[in-house]
Design a protein around this motif. Structure first.
Motif, PDB file in Angstrom:
ATOM      1  N   LEU A  87       0.804  -1.220   0.000  1.00 49.95           N
ATOM      2  CA  LEU A  87       0.000   0.000   0.000  1.00 49.95           C
ATOM      3  C   LEU A  87       0.842   1.278   0.000  1.00 49.95           C
ATOM      4  N   GLY A  88       2.152   1.153   0.231  1.00 47.05           N
ATOM      5  CA  GLY A  88       2.999   2.338   0.220  1.00 47.05           C
ATOM      6  C   GLY A  88       4.058   2.322   1.309  1.00 47.05           C
ATOM      7  N   TYR A  89       4.927   3.317   1.271  1.00 46.67           N
ATOM      8  CA  TYR A  89       6.050   3.377   2.200  1.00 46.67           C
ATOM      9  C   TYR A  89       5.553   3.583   3.635  1.00 46.67           C
ATOM     10  N   PRO A  90       6.007   2.750   4.588  1.00 42.24           N
ATOM     11  CA  PRO A  90       5.523   2.871   5.973  1.00 42.24           C
ATOM     12  C   PRO A  90       6.433   3.717   6.855  1.00 42.24           C
ATOM     13  N   GLY A  91       5.850   4.285   7.906  1.00 43.42           N
ATOM     14  CA  GLY A  91       6.631   5.025   8.880  1.00 43.42           C
ATOM     15  C   GLY A  91       5.735   5.844   9.794  1.00 43.42           C
ATOM     16  N   TRP A  92       6.339   6.767  10.538  1.00 39.81           N
ATOM     17  CA  TRP A  92       5.619   7.588  11.514  1.00 39.81           C
ATOM     18  C   TRP A  92       5.883   9.072  11.258  1.00 39.81           C
ATOM     19  N   ILE A  93       4.838   9.907  11.388  1.00 41.19           N
ATOM     20  CA  ILE A  93       4.981  11.360  11.305  1.00 41.19           C
ATOM     21  C   ILE A  93       4.134  12.001  12.404  1.00 41.19           C
ATOM     22  N   PRO A  94       4.439  13.242  12.782  1.00 44.15           N
ATOM     23  CA  PRO A  94       3.579  13.931  13.749  1.00 44.15           C
ATOM     24  C   PRO A  94       2.156  14.072  13.195  1.00 44.15           C
ATOM     25  N   SER A  95       1.172  13.784  14.012  1.00 43.99           N
ATOM     26  CA  SER A  95      -0.225  13.900  13.572  1.00 43.99           C
ATOM     27  C   SER A  95      -0.579  15.323  13.182  1.00 43.99           C
ATOM     28  N   SER A  96       0.124  16.310  13.762  1.00 48.40           N
ATOM     29  CA  SER A  96      -0.145  17.709  13.440  1.00 48.40           C
ATOM     30  C   SER A  96       0.203  18.056  12.001  1.00 48.40           C
ATOM     31  N   HIS A  97       0.940  17.189  11.321  1.00 53.76           N
ATOM     32  CA  HIS A  97       1.322  17.440   9.929  1.00 53.76           C
ATOM     33  C   HIS A  97       0.252  16.982   8.945  1.00 53.76           C
ATOM     34  N   LEU A  98      -0.840  16.411   9.447  1.00 52.61           N
ATOM     35  CA  LEU A  98      -1.857  15.839   8.569  1.00 52.61           C
ATOM     36  C   LEU A  98      -3.140  16.652   8.561  1.00 52.61           C
ATOM     37  N   GLY A  99      -3.772  16.704   7.394  1.00 52.98           N
ATOM     38  CA  GLY A  99      -5.073  17.342   7.242  1.00 52.98           C
ATOM     39  C   GLY A  99      -5.933  16.517   6.309  1.00 52.98           C
ATOM     40  N   GLU A 100      -7.050  17.099   5.897  1.00 58.51           N
ATOM     41  CA  GLU A 100      -7.946  16.401   4.992  1.00 58.51           C
ATOM     42  C   GLU A 100      -7.424  16.481   3.564  1.00 58.51           C
ATOM     43  N   LEU A 101      -7.738  15.462   2.791  1.00 63.89           N
ATOM     44  CA  LEU A 101      -7.337  15.442   1.392  1.00 63.89           C
ATOM     45  C   LEU A 101      -7.873  16.667   0.660  1.00 63.89           C
ATOM     46  N   PRO A 102      -7.100  17.202  -0.317  1.00 68.26           N
ATOM     47  CA  PRO A 102      -7.620  18.314  -1.126  1.00 68.26           C
ATOM     48  C   PRO A 102      -8.871  17.896  -1.880  1.00 68.26           C
ATOM     49  N   GLN A 103      -9.688  18.889  -2.222  1.00 66.71           N
ATOM     50  CA  GLN A 103     -10.892  18.608  -3.001  1.00 66.71           C
ATOM     51  C   GLN A 103     -10.494  18.031  -4.351  1.00 66.71           C
ATOM     52  N   SER A 104     -11.382  17.238  -4.947  1.00 68.66           N
ATOM     53  CA  SER A 104     -11.084  16.653  -6.243  1.00 68.66           C
ATOM     54  C   SER A 104     -10.974  17.750  -7.291  1.00 68.66           C
ATOM     55  N   ALA A 105     -10.041  17.584  -8.204  1.00 68.03           N
ATOM     56  CA  ALA A 105      -9.832  18.536  -9.289  1.00 68.03           C
ATOM     57  C   ALA A 105      -9.148  17.783 -10.420  1.00 68.03           C
ATOM     58  N   THR A 106      -8.788  18.478 -11.461  1.00 67.89           N
ATOM     59  CA  THR A 106      -8.200  17.807 -12.610  1.00 67.89           C
ATOM     60  C   THR A 106      -6.814  18.352 -12.899  1.00 67.89           C
ATOM     61  N   ASP A 107      -6.159  17.738 -13.874  1.00 65.89           N
ATOM     62  CA  ASP A 107      -4.890  18.233 -14.400  1.00 65.89           C
ATOM     63  C   ASP A 107      -3.827  18.426 -13.320  1.00 65.89           C
ATOM     64  N   PRO A 108      -3.193  17.362 -12.838  1.00 64.00           N
ATOM     65  CA  PRO A 108      -2.132  17.504 -11.837  1.00 64.00           C
ATOM     66  C   PRO A 108      -0.945  18.283 -12.388  1.00 64.00           C
ATOM     67  N   VAL A 109      -0.398  19.144 -11.542  1.00 65.18           N
ATOM     68  CA  VAL A 109       0.793  19.912 -11.895  1.00 65.18           C
ATOM     69  C   VAL A 109       1.844  19.677 -10.818  1.00 65.18           C
ATOM     70  N   ALA A 110       3.104  19.757 -11.228  1.00 66.37           N
ATOM     71  CA  ALA A 110       4.213  19.526 -10.304  1.00 66.37           C
ATOM     72  C   ALA A 110       5.122  20.743 -10.277  1.00 66.37           C
ATOM     73  N   ILE A 111       5.652  21.049  -9.107  1.00 69.46           N
ATOM     74  CA  ILE A 111       6.633  22.127  -8.988  1.00 69.46           C
ATOM     75  C   ILE A 111       7.950  21.622  -9.561  1.00 69.46           C
ATOM     76  N   ALA A 112       8.458  22.344 -10.562  1.00 72.92           N
ATOM     77  CA  ALA A 112       9.624  21.895 -11.320  1.00 72.92           C
ATOM     78  C   ALA A 112      10.839  22.788 -11.104  1.00 72.92           C
ATOM     79  N   VAL A 113      10.818  23.598 -10.037  1.00 75.68           N
ATOM     80  CA  VAL A 113      11.951  24.427  -9.621  1.00 75.68           C
ATOM     81  C   VAL A 113      12.245  24.055  -8.167  1.00 75.68           C
TER      82      VAL A 113
END
Length: 288
Positions: A87-113
């Protein structure tokens, strides 16, 4: 398990809640400062991350939360394929770093700088500084800016010049051009951000910008990508390194000079000829 998303620019993933040291406090703070954390560590301190840090999550990256304990969440990172869990890479992070998934949208973009400012509105005040390889769903475009969906139901704007469509076709020259952005960057064990990369983190993040879901660790990359004879490797392909009876321990992009790679703790990302030791441990090559 429940779905969530990273709501901070960079969240370091740890082996356990008690793995971070006092010096790692900037990375585990509710609003982490990974740039300051990276600058605070000398070579010996960075070596101490072995067995503690695993990888990093970027802003809006989805996670599966397995359990929560004392302010920490045990997670799986599905965008970082791993033989440790399907299902993916396992591990632990602070719970404060998590929020709700972004709303659904289209056309993914990536930061390339290396880094880019997420803005409240086109040309407006900055909300956060995001790292290379952050992937976001676009909502609309206007006046040279793209509005993107963010965790917890929000949105923000990014200048079009810092973005690349994650579905745009790419070639070997794109992999090398993006990797070269980080020449001179100090190696960081577990790093997948503009503030530090490890060898497989370089391959994984560059691939993410180009819309490819590549495993997180070098040995998984070698097992998953199509292997080719070493003498057929050309720039943009991958070299893998290992010792007899041992797991693959290093990876880099084949380049005109030899290899573009994040070498090891205490060194910086470089592009140059293979050393004698590297040649002695070169075991296979792969092509995307």
């Amino acid at each position: 398990m429940k779905l969530a998303a990273t709501k901070v620019p960079i969240s370091t993933v740890w082996t356990a809640p008690d793995a971070p040291r006092d010096i790692d406090a900037p990375a585990t703070a509710e609003q982490p400062d990974v740039a300051a954390w990276a600058k605070s560590m000398d070579t010996e301190t960075r070596l101490g991350l072995h067995g503690r840090a695993l990888t990093q999550l970027l802003f809006a990256e989805p996670v599966l939360v397995r359990t929560e304990r004392d302010g920490w969440s045990e997670i799986l990172a599905p965008w970082q394929p791993s033989s440790q869990d399907e299902l993916g890479y396992p591990g632990w992070i602070p719970s404060s770093h998590l929020g709700e998934l972004p709303q659904s949208a289209t056309d993914p973009v990536a930061i390339a700088v290396p880094t880019a400012a997420l803005l409240a509105e086109p040309g407006g005040r900055p909300l956060a500084e995001l790292s290379f390889a952050t992937v976001l769903a676009s909502v609309e475009q206007a006046d040279g800016y793209t509005r993107v969906a963010t965790p917890d139901g929000g949105t923000g704007w990014l200048a079009d010049g810092v973005l690349r469509s994650a579905v745009e076709p790419s070639g070997p020259e794109d992999r090398l051009r993006l990797g070269e952005l980080f020449l001179g960057l100090e190696y960081l064990w577990g790093g997948t951000s503009a503030h530090g990369l490890d060898c497989s983190g370089l391959i994984h993040t560059v691939s993410r910008v180009l819309g490819m879901r590549t495993p997180r660790d070098a040995h998984d990359q070698a097992d998953t990508l199509p292997n080719i004879p070493i003498d057929e490797a050309r720039p943009g392909d991958l070299y893998f390194f290992g010792r007899p009876g041992k797991q693959i321990h290093h990876v880099g992009f084949v380049s005109e000079a030899g290899m573009l790679h994040a070498s090891e703790t205490g060194k910086r990302l470089e592009d140059g000829p293979l050393t004698d030791d590297r040649r002695a441990t070169l075991v296979t090559a792969a092509r995307f």
